[in-house]
Write a protein that holds these residues in place. Structure first.
Motif, mmCIF file in Angstrom:
data_model
loop_
_atom_site.group_PDB
_atom_site.id
_atom_site.type_symbol
_atom_site.label_atom_id
_atom_site.label_comp_id
_atom_site.label_asym_id
_atom_site.label_seq_id
_atom_site.Cartn_x
_atom_site.Cartn_y
_atom_site.Cartn_z
ATOM 1 N N VAL A 169 82.908 67.281 96.413
ATOM 2 C CA VAL A 169 83.036 67.562 97.840
ATOM 3 C C VAL A 169 84.509 67.598 98.184
ATOM 4 O O VAL A 169 85.252 66.667 97.852
ATOM 5 C CB VAL A 169 82.342 66.478 98.691
ATOM 6 N N TYR A 226 87.122 67.626 101.227
ATOM 7 C CA TYR A 226 87.220 67.311 102.654
ATOM 8 C C TYR A 226 88.428 68.003 103.263
ATOM 9 O O TYR A 226 89.471 68.121 102.618
ATOM 10 C CB TYR A 226 87.370 65.810 102.866
ATOM 11 N N TYR A 233 75.190 59.621 98.524
ATOM 12 C CA TYR A 233 76.464 58.912 98.427
ATOM 13 C C TYR A 233 76.295 57.455 98.019
ATOM 14 O O TYR A 233 77.137 56.620 98.307
ATOM 15 C CB TYR A 233 77.219 58.951 99.756
ATOM 16 N N LEU A 265 77.859 57.428 104.095
ATOM 17 C CA LEU A 265 78.368 58.761 104.408
ATOM 18 C C LEU A 265 79.268 58.734 105.640
ATOM 19 O O LEU A 265 80.397 59.228 105.612
ATOM 20 C CB LEU A 265 77.193 59.714 104.630
ATOM 21 N N LEU A 278 76.109 67.668 105.097
ATOM 22 C CA LEU A 278 77.503 67.270 105.332
ATOM 23 C C LEU A 278 78.066 67.947 106.578
ATOM 24 O O LEU A 278 78.814 67.330 107.343
ATOM 25 C CB LEU A 278 78.351 67.595 104.102
ATOM 26 N N LEU A 290 83.408 59.529 105.888
ATOM 27 C CA LEU A 290 83.867 60.640 106.715
ATOM 28 C C LEU A 290 84.772 60.167 107.864
ATOM 29 O O LEU A 290 85.758 60.829 108.193
ATOM 30 C CB LEU A 290 82.676 61.419 107.269
ATOM 31 N N SER A 336 76.690 66.161 109.529
ATOM 32 C CA SER A 336 77.324 64.843 109.649
ATOM 33 C C SER A 336 78.683 64.941 110.323
ATOM 34 O O SER A 336 78.996 64.138 111.213
ATOM 35 C CB SER A 336 77.483 64.190 108.274
#
Length: 194
Positions: A140, A142, A180, A104, A66, A108, A69
């Motif tokens: 998760v 963010y 995901y 993913l 992550l 994001l 990414s």
């Protein structure tokens, strides 16, 4: 004054004398070692079982993927460093293709995520059509560019541990199969063949 000087000289001489005296190290004989031993085997205080190790490795791999990414999405995606980051991300997957990162990246980018934090990861096994799937469920959180929380989301990932023997040791390599997205079935479907 003379008595004080004599006293200090006496103290210094005594200090030198005691430091020069050799102290013999007391060694324990083999007989005493055997007499005081027992058959109980001792283990280090921190010892993890295989589930804890897999849980820790999976948490680490999810967090790293992550973070890579978000780093990749914050760049131009056409520089050499972006290419390096993308190829490093592909190394986390068993068989990466062009659709591997689509869910993913879509999530994001839509939330404008700048950093992530993985919480409450739990690994478990699920049986699907006589196949055992290794899955991980995690939360998760963010964060945006001002480090403000955008929310916590529950996600799933399917992983595999492939045997990788090295000189009489049994080691494993960790790969994601799905990230995901809903896990795919592990075997081919049964059909009629001619």
């Amino acid at each position: 004054m003379k008595t004080i000087n004599k006293f200090w000289i006496f103290v210094m001489l005594m200090g030198l004398f005691t430091s020069c005296v050799k102290k013999e190290a007391q060694t324990v004989s083999d007989l005493d070692k055997l007499r005081n031993s027992n058959n109980r085997k001792t283990y280090p205080a921190v010892q993890m079982d295989s589930v804890q190790v897999i849980n820790d490795i999976t948490t680490q791999k999810v967090q790293q993927l992550l973070e890579l990414s978000t780093l990749y999405l914050s760049g131009n995606r056409n520089t050499e460093i972006d290419t390096t980051i993308y190829s490093q991300m592909q190394g986390y997957f068993h068989e990466p293709d062009s659709l591997t990162f689509k869910p993913l990246f879509k999530e994001l980018e839509s939330l404008k995520v700048k950093s992530v934090k993985v919480n409450n990861l739990k690994v478990y096994k699920e049986v699907y059509n006589q196949d055992t799937l290794d899955l991980a469920k995690f939360n998760v959180e963010y964060f945006d560019n001002k480090n403000k929380s955008l929310g916590t989301f529950e996600k799933n990932a399917q992983y595999t541990l492939q045997s990788y023997p090295v000189k009489f040791k049994k080691e494993f390599k960790f790969y994601f199969l799905n990230f995901y997205s809903k896990p795919k079935k592990d075997s081919t479907s049964v059909g009629v063949t001619k």
